[in-house]
Design an enzyme around this catalytic site. Structure first.
Site, PDB file in Angstrom:
ATOM      1  N   CYS A  70      10.154   1.761   2.153  1.00  0.00           N
ATOM      2  CA  CYS A  70      11.081   0.666   2.464  1.00  0.00           C
ATOM      3  C   CYS A  70      12.532   1.139   2.517  1.00  0.00           C
ATOM      4  CB  CYS A  70      10.930  -0.455   1.460  1.00  0.00           C
ATOM      5  SG  CYS A  70      11.125   0.114  -0.230  1.00  0.00           S
ATOM      6  N   LYS A  99      -2.520  -8.635  -7.703  1.00  0.00           N
ATOM      7  CA  LYS A  99      -3.268  -8.494  -6.445  1.00  0.00           C
ATOM      8  C   LYS A  99      -2.704  -7.300  -5.692  1.00  0.00           C
ATOM      9  CE  LYS A  99      -3.263  -9.485  -1.840  1.00  0.00           C
ATOM     10  NZ  LYS A  99      -3.849  -8.226  -1.634  1.00  0.00           N
ATOM     11  N   PRO A 100      -3.427  -6.180  -5.657  1.00  0.00           N
ATOM     12  CA  PRO A 100      -2.911  -5.002  -4.944  1.00  0.00           C
ATOM     13  C   PRO A 100      -3.202  -5.100  -3.448  1.00  0.00           C
ATOM     14  CG  PRO A 100      -5.019  -4.480  -5.954  1.00  0.00           C
ATOM     15  CD  PRO A 100      -4.752  -5.944  -6.267  1.00  0.00           C
ATOM     16  N   ALA A 101      -2.644  -4.182  -2.677  1.00  0.00           N
ATOM     17  CA  ALA A 101      -2.894  -4.172  -1.231  1.00  0.00           C
ATOM     18  C   ALA A 101      -4.355  -3.803  -0.969  1.00  0.00           C
ATOM     19  CB  ALA A 101      -1.976  -3.171  -0.554  1.00  0.00           C
ATOM     20  N   PRO A 102      -4.951  -4.369   0.088  1.00  0.00           N
ATOM     21  CA  PRO A 102      -6.367  -4.107   0.354  1.00  0.00           C
ATOM     22  C   PRO A 102      -6.658  -2.654   0.731  1.00  0.00           C
ATOM     23  CG  PRO A 102      -5.368  -5.352   2.145  1.00  0.00           C
ATOM     24  CD  PRO A 102      -4.355  -5.299   1.051  1.00  0.00           C
ATOM     25  N   TRP A 144       0.813  -1.221   0.000  1.00  0.00           N
ATOM     26  CA  TRP A 144       0.000   0.000   0.000  1.00  0.00           C
ATOM     27  C   TRP A 144       0.848   1.275   0.000  1.00  0.00           C
ATOM     28  CZ3 TRP A 144       1.803   2.513   4.141  1.00  0.00           C
ATOM     29  CH2 TRP A 144       2.324   1.746   5.183  1.00  0.00           C
ATOM     30  N   ASN A 145       2.140   1.181   0.287  1.00  0.00           N
ATOM     31  CA  ASN A 145       2.873   2.441   0.530  1.00  0.00           C
ATOM     32  C   ASN A 145       3.189   3.222  -0.751  1.00  0.00           C
ATOM     33  OD1 ASN A 145       4.838   0.580  -0.193  1.00  0.00           O
ATOM     34  ND2 ASN A 145       6.360   1.335   1.250  1.00  0.00           N
ATOM     35  N   GLU A 185      12.085  -2.400  11.505  1.00  0.00           N
ATOM     36  CA  GLU A 185      11.536  -1.398  10.592  1.00  0.00           C
ATOM     37  C   GLU A 185      10.416  -0.637  11.311  1.00  0.00           C
ATOM     38  OE1 GLU A 185       9.648  -3.145   7.144  1.00  0.00           O
ATOM     39  OE2 GLU A 185      10.586  -1.672   5.837  1.00  0.00           O
ATOM     40  N   LEU A 210      11.607  -6.664  -0.281  1.00  0.00           N
ATOM     41  CA  LEU A 210      11.082  -6.775   1.091  1.00  0.00           C
ATOM     42  C   LEU A 210      11.461  -5.570   1.957  1.00  0.00           C
ATOM     43  CD1 LEU A 210      11.895 -10.588   1.424  1.00  0.00           C
ATOM     44  CD2 LEU A 210       9.849  -9.492   0.480  1.00  0.00           C
ATOM     45  N   GLY A 253       6.677  -6.295  -0.349  1.00  0.00           N
ATOM     46  CA  GLY A 253       5.973  -6.229   0.934  1.00  0.00           C
ATOM     47  C   GLY A 253       6.905  -6.621   2.059  1.00  0.00           C
ATOM     48  N   SER A 254       6.314  -7.114   3.124  1.00  0.00           N
ATOM     49  CA  SER A 254       7.114  -7.385   4.325  1.00  0.00           C
ATOM     50  C   SER A 254       7.986  -8.630   4.149  1.00  0.00           C
ATOM     51  CB  SER A 254       6.177  -7.598   5.514  1.00  0.00           C
ATOM     52  OG  SER A 254       5.343  -8.706   5.252  1.00  0.00           O
TER      53      SER A 254
HETATM   54  P1  NAP Z   1       2.641  -6.982   3.594  1.00  0.00           P
HETATM   55  O1  NAP Z   1       1.774  -7.060   4.794  1.00  0.00           O
HETATM   56  O2  NAP Z   1       3.683  -8.012   3.424  1.00  0.00           O
HETATM   57  O3  NAP Z   1       1.650  -6.998   2.341  1.00  0.00           O
HETATM   58  C1  NAP Z   1       2.096  -6.835   1.029  1.00  0.00           C
HETATM   59  C2  NAP Z   1       1.088  -7.489   0.101  1.00  0.00           C
HETATM   60  O4  NAP Z   1       1.113  -8.891   0.330  1.00  0.00           O
HETATM   61  C3  NAP Z   1      -0.347  -7.051   0.353  1.00  0.00           C
HETATM   62  O5  NAP Z   1      -1.013  -6.980  -0.892  1.00  0.00           O
HETATM   63  C4  NAP Z   1      -0.880  -8.171   1.220  1.00  0.00           C
HETATM   64  O6  NAP Z   1      -2.269  -8.301   1.218  1.00  0.00           O
HETATM   65  C5  NAP Z   1      -0.202  -9.351   0.559  1.00  0.00           C
HETATM   66  N1  NAP Z   1      -0.180 -10.564   1.359  1.00  0.00           N
HETATM   67  C6  NAP Z   1      -0.115 -10.704   2.706  1.00  0.00           C
HETATM   68  N2  NAP Z   1      -0.149 -12.022   3.049  1.00  0.00           N
HETATM   69  C7  NAP Z   1      -0.225 -12.721   1.891  1.00  0.00           C
HETATM   70  C8  NAP Z   1      -0.295 -14.105   1.564  1.00  0.00           C
HETATM   71  N3  NAP Z   1      -0.281 -15.053   2.504  1.00  0.00           N
HETATM   72  N4  NAP Z   1      -0.362 -14.464   0.254  1.00  0.00           N
HETATM   73  C9  NAP Z   1      -0.372 -13.526  -0.701  1.00  0.00           C
HETATM   74  N5  NAP Z   1      -0.333 -12.192  -0.463  1.00  0.00           N
HETATM   75  C10 NAP Z   1      -0.246 -11.792   0.817  1.00  0.00           C
HETATM   76  O7  NAP Z   1       3.374  -5.576   3.485  1.00  0.00           O
HETATM   77  P2  NAP Z   1       2.718  -4.136   3.585  1.00  0.00           P
HETATM   78  O8  NAP Z   1       2.477  -3.838   5.018  1.00  0.00           O
HETATM   79  O9  NAP Z   1       1.588  -3.974   2.629  1.00  0.00           O
HETATM   80  O10 NAP Z   1       3.914  -3.220   3.018  1.00  0.00           O
HETATM   81  C11 NAP Z   1       4.919  -2.739   3.809  1.00  0.00           C
HETATM   82  C12 NAP Z   1       6.179  -3.571   3.663  1.00  0.00           C
HETATM   83  O11 NAP Z   1       6.586  -3.571   2.303  1.00  0.00           O
HETATM   84  C13 NAP Z   1       7.353  -3.003   4.430  1.00  0.00           C
HETATM   85  O12 NAP Z   1       8.067  -4.027   5.061  1.00  0.00           O
HETATM   86  C14 NAP Z   1       8.209  -2.361   3.332  1.00  0.00           C
HETATM   87  O13 NAP Z   1       9.561  -2.242   3.665  1.00  0.00           O
HETATM   88  C15 NAP Z   1       7.968  -3.290   2.199  1.00  0.00           C
HETATM   89  N6  NAP Z   1       8.277  -2.627   0.908  1.00  0.00           N
HETATM   90  C16 NAP Z   1       9.400  -2.999   0.233  1.00  0.00           C
HETATM   91  C17 NAP Z   1       9.726  -2.364  -0.953  1.00  0.00           C
HETATM   92  C18 NAP Z   1      10.966  -2.750  -1.725  1.00  0.00           C
HETATM   93  O14 NAP Z   1      11.081  -2.343  -2.884  1.00  0.00           O
HETATM   94  N7  NAP Z   1      11.875  -3.516  -1.161  1.00  0.00           N
HETATM   95  C19 NAP Z   1       8.903  -1.353  -1.461  1.00  0.00           C
HETATM   96  C20 NAP Z   1       7.768  -1.005  -0.752  1.00  0.00           C
HETATM   97  C21 NAP Z   1       7.456  -1.662   0.445  1.00  0.00           C
HETATM   98  P3  NAP Z   1      -3.095  -8.202   2.632  1.00  0.00           P
HETATM   99  O15 NAP Z   1      -2.720  -6.904   3.230  1.00  0.00           O
HETATM  100  O16 NAP Z   1      -4.514  -8.337   2.216  1.00  0.00           O
HETATM  101  O17 NAP Z   1      -2.661  -9.322   3.531  1.00  0.00           O
END
Ligand code: NAP
Length: 483
Positions: free
Chosen positions: A287, A178-181, A154-155, A385, A254, A231-232
């Site tokens: 991130c 699949k985008p963030a909810p 989502w960020n 983080e 990540l 994502g995370s």
């Molecule tokens: P997140 O909780 O890991 O979620 C990211 C995406 O994954 C969401 O669309 C989420 O959907 C989905 N997801 C969660 N569990 C899943 C599963 N079991 N199967 C498939 N998809 C699943 O991360 P976030 O809180 O949205 O984003 C913040 C994190 O992203 C931070 O750690 C940040 O550092 C990292 N990030 C990294 C970069 C990079 O380029 N390295 C860039 C931006 C952000 P739901 O929310 O519906 O679970």
């Protein structure tokens, strides 16, 4: 006219938008005012299966189309996105919270990825290798991997999508997104742009809804050959484990814990303003944003005084208001985490330089930009983080010791330092164990360069020709000939 309808179609499969069934729907909120923006579909396994089948069918023609033809559609999408940047920026601010100027900047940056990969689409070169025997010729053919499952956070609701879809589509892959909810509306707008640009049905598909069900289908469906995820680290590890069964290709962007080091020979004014920009952009929810700052003892007092002055001018508010510098955090869970890091630091003896009055607006997701001094390595903020507007500052005296501190983390996404000494710039860049190093620069994410972490910050690159390589298999053709 309202920018966002009360109900928004959000599942797009094989060129058709599915009607929203209110029995299976989710409400999207504006994090600045905590009011509903719209209702979207909550899809799951069935929709994902259908979307993957559509992408698999479409792959035959899209994957074999000339790069030049794919390029035209990507270029058109880039033009449409740029022309609509202000409206798209407003939608992004309403669903995500960041200030409008940052949101419009993100949309323009997102369009930049489409332009770059429109240009790269015609440039997936192969290789002709010299053979060790006269009766053979060796050809390396780049070919698109196949159907890609793309999962985004989502960020950066817009640029995280085009940074994946641009190279995947340019390479000839088809996609299920699949985008963030929290932020599906930017994704919906991007898919509409592709539709308008003439993307054939099935090439780009969108499924919003239950992350676990959608993710599980992407993992278990053999037609999905590559999963690209931002994502995370926790979810990245889960995807890595689960994709082992079918040995799927993976790109993982990540989490991070970026250090910024201010050496005694830094241009201090530049160091202050760029450290501030790195830390407080998107309210610290980036991130690659600075999570910890190390300042040399000889310049620490001046740095801190200059920084405090600038931080105290930052305005927190609704991102749609013109003078806002920091919008709200994304949700209550995010605010709790930041508050926990602040409380932990205070309990362990940190001093507040400015800000810190986060509890004054308990029912909102707003927090004051905060600077902490006197921080120690055992504080959570120095190891985990934070994803929020708190900048901890620690003083150092020795180059080697600060490099060791900077590297003492499981993360390895981005690290920054400020120096005017060229030898030090090279020496420290080589010593920092990170995928991205900013020297007198904190904005390394551009379409033309590879972006990605090492260690537990991920694997694979996005951006540059390296980003397209992720979506290309290198097939060897070994040709026996009469010599
Ligand atoms: P997140 O909780 O890991 O979620 C990211 C995406 O994954 C969401 O669309 C989420 O959907 C989905 N997801 C969660 N569990 C899943 C599963 N079991 N199967 C498939 N998809 C699943 O991360 P976030 O809180 O949205 O984003 C913040 C994190 O992203 C931070 O750690 C940040 O550092 C990292 N990030 C990294 C970069 C990079 O380029 N390295 C860039 C931006 C952000 P739901 O929310 O519906 O679970």
């Amino acid at each position: 006219m309202s920018l966002i309808d009360k109900v928004t179609q959000s599942i797009y499969i094989d060129g058709e938008w599915l009607k929203v069934d209110e029995a299976h729907s989710d409400i999207i909120y504006n994090p600045a005012i905590l009011e509903p923006l719209t209702t979207i579909s909550a899809g799951g396994e069935a929709e994902t299966k259908k979307a993957i089948s559509a992408a698999h069918r479409a792959f035959k023609s899209w994957g074999s189309m000339s790069g030049r033809k794919r390029s035209r559609i990507l270029y058109k999408a880039h033009e449409l996105m740029l022309a609509d940047a202000e409206r798209l920026g407003e939608i992004l601010t309403m669903e995500q919270g960041k200030p409008l100027k940052e949101a419009i900047g993100e949309v323009k940056g997102a369009a930049g990825f489409l332009l770059w990969y429109a240009e790269e689409a015609s440039r997936s070169y192969g290789e002709w290798l010299p053979s060790s025997v006269r009766s053979k010729r060796m050809i390396v053919m780049p070919q698109p991997v196949g159907v890609v499952g793309a999962i985004t956070p989502w960020n950066f609701p817009s640029s995280m999508i085009t940074r994946k879809l641009g190279p995947a589509l340019a390479a000839g892959c088809t996609v299920v997104l699949k985008p963030a909810p929290e932020t599906p509306l930017s994704a919906i707008e991007i898919v509409k742009i592709f539709e308008q640009a003439g993307m054939p049905p099935g090439v780009v598909n969108l499924v919003t809804g239950d992350a676990e069900a959608i993710g599980q289908e992407m993992l278990s469906n053999k037609h999905v050959r590559h999963i690209t995820f931002t994502g995370s680290t926790a979810v990245g590890k889960y995807l890595m484990r689960e994709s082992a069964d079918q040995v799927k290709k993976l790109s993982l962007e990540l989490g991070g814990h970026a250090p910024i080091i201010i050496f005694e020979d830094a241009d201090l004014d530049k160091a202050v303003s760029l450290s501030l920009a790195s830390k407080f952009r998107n309210n610290g929810q980036t991130c690659i944003c600075a999570n910890r700052v190390y300042v040399h003892e000889s310049v620490a007092e001046t740095f801190q005084t200059k920084l405090q002055k600038q931080v105290e001018t930052l305005k927190v508010g609704n991102g749609l208001e013109e003078d806002t510098d920091l919008g709200p955090l994304i949700n209550a869970q995010a605010k709790d985490k930041v508050q926990t890091h602040l409380d932990d630091a205070m309990q362990k003896g940190a001093d507040i330089v400015c800000g810190g009055d986060t509890a004054e607006q308990p029912d909102s997701y707003f927090m004051s930009p905060t600077v902490l001094a006197g921080v120690t390595d055992d504080m959570r903020i120095m190891r985990e983080e934070t994803f929020g507007p708190i900048m901890p500052i620690q003083i150092f005296s020795d180059e080697q010791a600060v490099i060791e501190k900077a590297n003492d983390t499981d993360y390895g996404l981005a690290a920054y330092f400020f120096t005017e000494n060229t030898s030090r710039a090279i020496r420290v860049s080589e010593a920092l164990d990170y995928g991205i190093i900013g020297v007198n620069d904190v904005f390394p994410a551009v379409p033309e360069a590879p972006f990605g972490g090492v260690k537990q910050s991920g694997t694979g690159k996005e951006g540059g020709h390296h980003g397209m390589d992720e979506f290309l298999e290198k097939k060897l053709v070994s040709l026996g000939i009469e010599s």
